[in-house]
Design an enzyme around this catalytic site. Structure first.
Site, short mmCIF file in Angstrom:
data_model
loop_
_atom_site.label_atom_id
_atom_site.label_comp_id
_atom_site.label_asym_id
_atom_site.label_seq_id
_atom_site.Cartn_x
_atom_site.Cartn_y
_atom_site.Cartn_z
N ARG A 53 0.62 -1.35 -0.48
CA ARG A 53 -0.01 0.14 0.08
C ARG A 53 0.82 0.95 -0.34
NH1 ARG A 53 -2.76 -3.98 1.29
NH2 ARG A 53 -0.33 -4.45 2.41
N THR A 54 2.16 1.07 0.81
CA THR A 54 2.54 3.12 1.21
C THR A 54 3.36 3.25 -0.29
OG1 THR A 54 2.73 1.95 3.36
CG2 THR A 54 3.66 3.89 2.48
N LYS A 82 26.60 -3.76 -0.49
CA LYS A 82 27.95 -4.05 -0.84
C LYS A 82 28.67 -3.15 0.69
CE LYS A 82 27.54 -3.14 -5.38
NZ LYS A 82 27.72 -1.89 -6.28
N ARG A 103 11.16 3.73 3.93
CA ARG A 103 10.53 2.95 4.99
C ARG A 103 12.17 1.41 5.22
NH1 ARG A 103 5.42 -1.45 4.50
NH2 ARG A 103 4.18 1.16 5.10
N HIS A 131 4.58 5.88 11.35
CA HIS A 131 4.13 5.57 10.14
C HIS A 131 3.00 6.64 9.97
CE1 HIS A 131 2.72 3.86 6.59
NE2 HIS A 131 2.73 2.57 6.91
N1 CP Z 1 -0.77 -0.20 5.68
C1 CP Z 1 0.59 0.03 5.35
O1 CP Z 1 1.70 -0.01 5.31
O2 CP Z 1 0.52 -1.27 3.99
P1 CP Z 1 1.54 -1.98 3.51
O3 CP Z 1 3.05 -2.57 4.27
O4 CP Z 1 1.88 -2.92 2.27
O5 CP Z 1 2.66 -1.02 3.02
#
Ligand code: CP
Length: 303
Positions: A53-54, A82, A103, A131
């Site tokens: 999603r993100t 590396k 992320r 998040h």
């Molecule tokens: N909700 C969310 O962060 O989903 P993903 O881990 O798929 O990005």
């Protein structure tokens, strides 16, 4: 947008949140009006952990604003393998992009990385930390379905490792919200998060059983037990599958209950909930596009 980087929900005031949500609503009402707004702009994607999603909604968001992505791709095919440091990686990639989404499995990594770059950096999840962009789409969904004031919300599941929970709980302190946290004792909110919520004057209650509060809830926010964050697999097995809801379990709920989940789910929401009026989690995931378009638009405009 007065912020250069989006690292934590703690940095967002009510005015900041409403600016993004109001702009997302404008974009959702007329997305074509924004189709060329950031033509030629590039969003750098640095995903050191899996995401659907993100990563995809940020990609959709920049493309729907007329821009494009540059993607580091899977870690195993990058120079991280590396031995390149995170600081060096972001210093290099900021030269390829107008903004970065990152992320990373380490809590605090987004804050650290932001100190090495001049382009906006958005935290797409840092370990069990924060998040914040998920929180903005969560708040947008809550506002659309239940309103954000005089709200009673239950947040259930993995409150210890769930970064979406930590961000959402902080952001909700900007509104008139009663927060109920439902989890096994071993997965209660970290002490630091509970302390911060008390400092913000939040009204919170902690429970081990959903039945204690279900009938009073306007929103039930369910989260996955974050298997990948447990230091010991046996500890995970002790709690896995403990908190599950199905349509039958929701019979005691208000007819107006909104059931949310940041997704992905494993088994904590039975598929028989999907066809009920309560289910809002796919709408919630789809809201990621206008909300992230709004955020990117405000950050890129401010550059
Ligand atoms: N909700 C969310 O962060 O989903 P993903 O881990 O798929 O990005």
């Amino acid at each position: 947008m007065r912020h250069e980087h989006i690292i934590s929900a703690k940095q967002l005031s009510r005015a900041d949140i409403e600016e993004v949500l109001d702009h997302a609503a404008e974009i959702a009402a007329d997305p074509e009006a924004y189709a060329d707004r950031h033509a030629g702009k590039l969003l750098g994607l640095l995903f050191f952990e899996p995401s659907t999603r993100t990563k995809m909604s940020f990609t959709a968001a920049i493309k729907r604003l007329g821009g494009d992505i540059v993607d580091m791709g899977p870690v195993e095919y990058s120079s991280v393998k590396k031995g390149e440091s995170l600081a060096d990686t972001v210093r290099v990639v900021e030269g390829y992009a107008d903004a970065l989404v990152m992320r990373h499995p380490s809590e605090g990594s987004a804050q650290m990385a932001s100190e090495f770059v001049d382009v906006p950096l958005l935290n797409g999840g840092d370990g069990a930390g924060q998040h914040p962009t998920q929180t903005l789409l969560d708040l947008y969904t809550i506002r659309e379905n239940a309103g954000l004031d005089d709200l009673t919300i239950g947040i259930m599941g993995d409150l210890k490792y769930g970064r979406t929970v930590h961000s959402l709980a902080h952001a909700l302190t900007n509104f008139d919200v009663h927060q109920h946290f439902i989890s096994p004792e071993s997965l209660q909110l970290p002490r630091s998060v509970r302390y911060d919520l008390h400092e913000e004057g939040a009204t919170i209650r902690e429970h081990t059983a959903l039945e204690e509060v279900l009938s009073s809830l306007d929103v039930l926010y369910v989260t996955r037990i974050q298997e990948e964050r447990f230091p010991d697999e046996n500890e995970y097995r002790e709690v896995a599958g403990e908190y599950q809801i199905d349509a039958g379990a929701l019979e005691a709920a208000s007819d107006d209950l909104t059931v949310m989940h940041p997704l992905p789910r494993v088994d904590e929401i039975d598929h028989d909930v999907d066809d009920t009026e309560y289910a809002t989690f796919f709408e919630q995931a789809h809201n990621g596009v206008p909300v992230r378009m709004a955020l990117l638009d405000l950050l890129l405009e401010g550059q």
